[in-house]
Design an enzyme around this catalytic site. Structure first.
Site, PDB file in Angstrom:
ATOM      1  N   ASP A  87       9.588  15.972  34.745  1.00 40.12           N
ATOM      2  CA  ASP A  87      10.442  16.613  33.735  1.00 40.12           C
ATOM      3  C   ASP A  87      10.758  18.039  34.154  1.00 40.12           C
ATOM      4  O   ASP A  87       9.939  18.944  33.988  1.00 40.12           O
ATOM      5  CB  ASP A  87       9.732  16.606  32.379  1.00 40.12           C
ATOM      6  CG  ASP A  87       9.758  15.236  31.733  1.00 40.12           C
ATOM      7  OD1 ASP A  87      10.857  14.667  31.611  1.00 40.12           O
ATOM      8  OD2 ASP A  87       8.680  14.731  31.367  1.00 40.12           O
ATOM      9  N   HIS A  95       7.360  10.230  36.651  1.00 43.01           N
ATOM     10  CA  HIS A  95       8.477  10.912  35.990  1.00 43.01           C
ATOM     11  C   HIS A  95       8.234  12.420  36.006  1.00 43.01           C
ATOM     12  O   HIS A  95       7.220  12.915  35.498  1.00 43.01           O
ATOM     13  CB  HIS A  95       8.548  10.383  34.550  1.00 43.01           C
ATOM     14  CG  HIS A  95       9.700  10.846  33.738  1.00 43.01           C
ATOM     15  ND1 HIS A  95      10.953  10.256  33.771  1.00 43.01           N
ATOM     16  CD2 HIS A  95       9.793  11.839  32.808  1.00 43.01           C
ATOM     17  CE1 HIS A  95      11.745  10.856  32.918  1.00 43.01           C
ATOM     18  NE2 HIS A  95      11.084  11.821  32.318  1.00 43.01           N
ATOM     19  N   ASP A 100      12.615   7.427  26.871  1.00 41.97           N
ATOM     20  CA  ASP A 100      11.741   8.582  27.129  1.00 41.97           C
ATOM     21  C   ASP A 100      11.521   9.379  25.847  1.00 41.97           C
ATOM     22  O   ASP A 100      12.486   9.883  25.259  1.00 41.97           O
ATOM     23  CB  ASP A 100      12.424   9.453  28.205  1.00 41.97           C
ATOM     24  CG  ASP A 100      11.586  10.660  28.611  1.00 41.97           C
ATOM     25  OD1 ASP A 100      10.424  10.764  28.213  1.00 41.97           O
ATOM     26  OD2 ASP A 100      12.143  11.500  29.363  1.00 41.97           O
ATOM     27  N   HIS A 121      13.858  13.786  36.107  1.00 46.43           N
ATOM     28  CA  HIS A 121      14.661  13.974  34.893  1.00 46.43           C
ATOM     29  C   HIS A 121      15.030  15.454  34.790  1.00 46.43           C
ATOM     30  O   HIS A 121      14.182  16.297  34.507  1.00 46.43           O
ATOM     31  CB  HIS A 121      13.809  13.517  33.702  1.00 46.43           C
ATOM     32  CG  HIS A 121      14.466  13.650  32.371  1.00 46.43           C
ATOM     33  ND1 HIS A 121      13.777  13.529  31.185  1.00 46.43           N
ATOM     34  CD2 HIS A 121      15.764  13.882  32.017  1.00 46.43           C
ATOM     35  CE1 HIS A 121      14.599  13.685  30.168  1.00 46.43           C
ATOM     36  NE2 HIS A 121      15.816  13.912  30.640  1.00 46.43           N
ATOM     37  N   MET A 167      17.144   9.020  25.320  1.00 45.40           N
ATOM     38  CA  MET A 167      16.099   9.920  24.821  1.00 45.40           C
ATOM     39  C   MET A 167      15.715   9.485  23.408  1.00 45.40           C
ATOM     40  O   MET A 167      16.579   9.356  22.533  1.00 45.40           O
ATOM     41  CB  MET A 167      16.590  11.364  24.789  1.00 45.40           C
ATOM     42  CG  MET A 167      16.741  12.049  26.147  1.00 45.40           C
ATOM     43  SD  MET A 167      15.256  12.064  27.182  1.00 45.40           S
ATOM     44  CE  MET A 167      14.061  12.867  26.104  1.00 45.40           C
ATOM     45  N   MET A 212      12.657  21.382  33.564  1.00 42.08           N
ATOM     46  CA  MET A 212      13.273  22.099  32.431  1.00 42.08           C
ATOM     47  C   MET A 212      13.567  23.541  32.819  1.00 42.08           C
ATOM     48  O   MET A 212      12.776  24.162  33.532  1.00 42.08           O
ATOM     49  CB  MET A 212      12.308  22.102  31.237  1.00 42.08           C
ATOM     50  CG  MET A 212      11.887  20.716  30.791  1.00 42.08           C
ATOM     51  SD  MET A 212      10.901  20.806  29.288  1.00 42.08           S
ATOM     52  CE  MET A 212      10.352  19.105  29.141  1.00 42.08           C
ATOM     53  N   MET A 248      16.444  18.329  33.015  1.00 39.19           N
ATOM     54  CA  MET A 248      16.863  18.911  31.731  1.00 39.19           C
ATOM     55  C   MET A 248      17.279  20.339  32.004  1.00 39.19           C
ATOM     56  O   MET A 248      16.640  21.313  31.565  1.00 39.19           O
ATOM     57  CB  MET A 248      15.691  18.817  30.732  1.00 39.19           C
ATOM     58  CG  MET A 248      15.504  17.400  30.216  1.00 39.19           C
ATOM     59  SD  MET A 248      13.902  17.147  29.441  1.00 39.19           S
ATOM     60  CE  MET A 248      12.921  16.854  30.895  1.00 39.19           C
TER      61      MET A 248
HETATM   62  C1  DX5 Z   1      10.639  15.244  26.829  1.00 40.10           C
HETATM   63  C2  DX5 Z   1      10.428  14.683  28.204  1.00 40.10           C
HETATM   64  C3  DX5 Z   1       9.544  13.499  28.216  1.00 40.10           C
HETATM   65  C4  DX5 Z   1       8.136  13.786  27.747  1.00 40.10           C
HETATM   66  C5  DX5 Z   1       7.552  12.545  27.196  1.00 40.10           C
HETATM   67  O1  DX5 Z   1      11.551  16.264  26.893  1.00 40.10           O
HETATM   68  O2  DX5 Z   1      11.653  14.314  28.782  1.00 40.10           O
HETATM   69  O3  DX5 Z   1       9.531  12.882  29.490  1.00 40.10           O
HETATM   70  O4  DX5 Z   1       7.314  14.245  28.778  1.00 40.10           O
HETATM   71  O5  DX5 Z   1       6.314  12.830  26.637  1.00 40.10           O
HETATM   72  P1  DX5 Z   1       5.724  11.968  25.452  1.00 40.10           P
HETATM   73  O6  DX5 Z   1       5.544  10.578  25.994  1.00 40.10           O
HETATM   74  O7  DX5 Z   1       4.423  12.643  25.137  1.00 40.10           O
HETATM   75  O8  DX5 Z   1       6.699  12.007  24.330  1.00 40.10           O
HETATM   76 ZN    ZN Z   2      11.596  13.033  30.627  1.00 36.78          ZN
END
Ligand code: DX5
Ligand code: ZN
Length: 218
Positions: free
Chosen positions: A33, A31, A174, A64, A135, A35, A66
């Site tokens: 992330d 996965h 997630d 993912h 989420m 951002m 964001m």
């Molecule tokens: C949060 C992310 C998650 C995050 C999860 O914004 O989308 O994917 O990395 O991390 P944990 O499992 O530590 O909550």
């Molecule tokens: Zn994520």
């Protein structure tokens, strides 16, 4: 259950090595992330980093996004080697068009919903998604506390998908996922669990993967 470890909690100084170790440990998905500092109050990596690491890994790249207006970058992420793009319903005005474009580019399409976003935003795109991401924290950071309202939301989403003839559509959760909530989440109907801190904080990877799978009853 599919476990998708979130690289947000991995050591960014050795991502290529980590990807190889995940694969050797038996992990199938990873996965990413992404951002942008706008949709969420944090920044991470983008398409260039993913592209650079694609050659190091045969894992399924679960990306993912964001980011605001993700429709601007779909082709870039395809060229970078993404297998699935998940966009936030709150971040793209023309959600159906964005999802159709992701599929047209040859990727699986997913929609993410923030904790306060109702499931009804999916009502008219149920045929356009391969995965719905619930989420279980407000996005932006790893290591946050799991929001318990997620259990009911996952169960309601699974029921909605099944009633619409979309039992094949994956449900992903997630944020704050750990060994304690894994069983209840899979029982509620989750197919894919993302784990960052609860996975990377407890090496070795093979044993942690086995612990998650056992918790899920797999
Ligand atoms: C949060 C992310 C998650 C995050 C999860 O914004 O989308 O994917 O990395 O991390 P944990 O499992 O530590 O909550
Ligand atoms: Zn994520």
């Amino acid at each position: 259950m599919i476990l998708s470890p979130s690289l947000l909690s991995a050591d960014c100084g050795k991502l290529a090595q980590t990807l190889q170790e995940l694969e050797q440990a038996g992990v199938k998905w990873v996965h990413w992330d992404v951002m942008d500092g706008h949709f969420v109050p944090n920044m991470t990596f983008g398409q260039h980093v993913i592209k650079g690491l694609r050659a190091a890994s045969g894992l399924f790249f679960d990306v993912h996004l964001m980011i605001e207006r993700p429709e601007r970058y779909l082709a870039d992420f395809r060229a970078a080697g993404a297998d699935m793009l998940v966009v936030h319903a709150e971040a793209t005005t023309h959600l159906q068009r964005t999802l159709a474009e992701i599929r047209r580019l040859g990727m699986k399409a997913g929609v993410a919903l923030n904790p306060s976003t109702p499931l009804c935003v999916l009502d008219y795109v149920l045929d356009d998604v391969d995965m719905a991401l619930v989420m279980s924290v407000n996005p932006g950071f790893g290591g946050q506390k799991f929001l318990p309202a997620t259990f009911r939301k996952v169960a309601e989403l699974r029921a909605k998908l099944n009633a619409a003839g979309r039992s094949d559509c994956l449900v992903q959760v997630d944020g704050g996922v750990n060994l304690e909530n894994t069983k209840a989440l899979t029982e509620a109907g989750a197919d894919v669990l993302v784990s960052g801190s609860a996975f990377f904080g407890h090496p070795p990877f093979s044993e942690r993967l086995a612990a998650f799978m056992a918790a899920a009853g797999c």
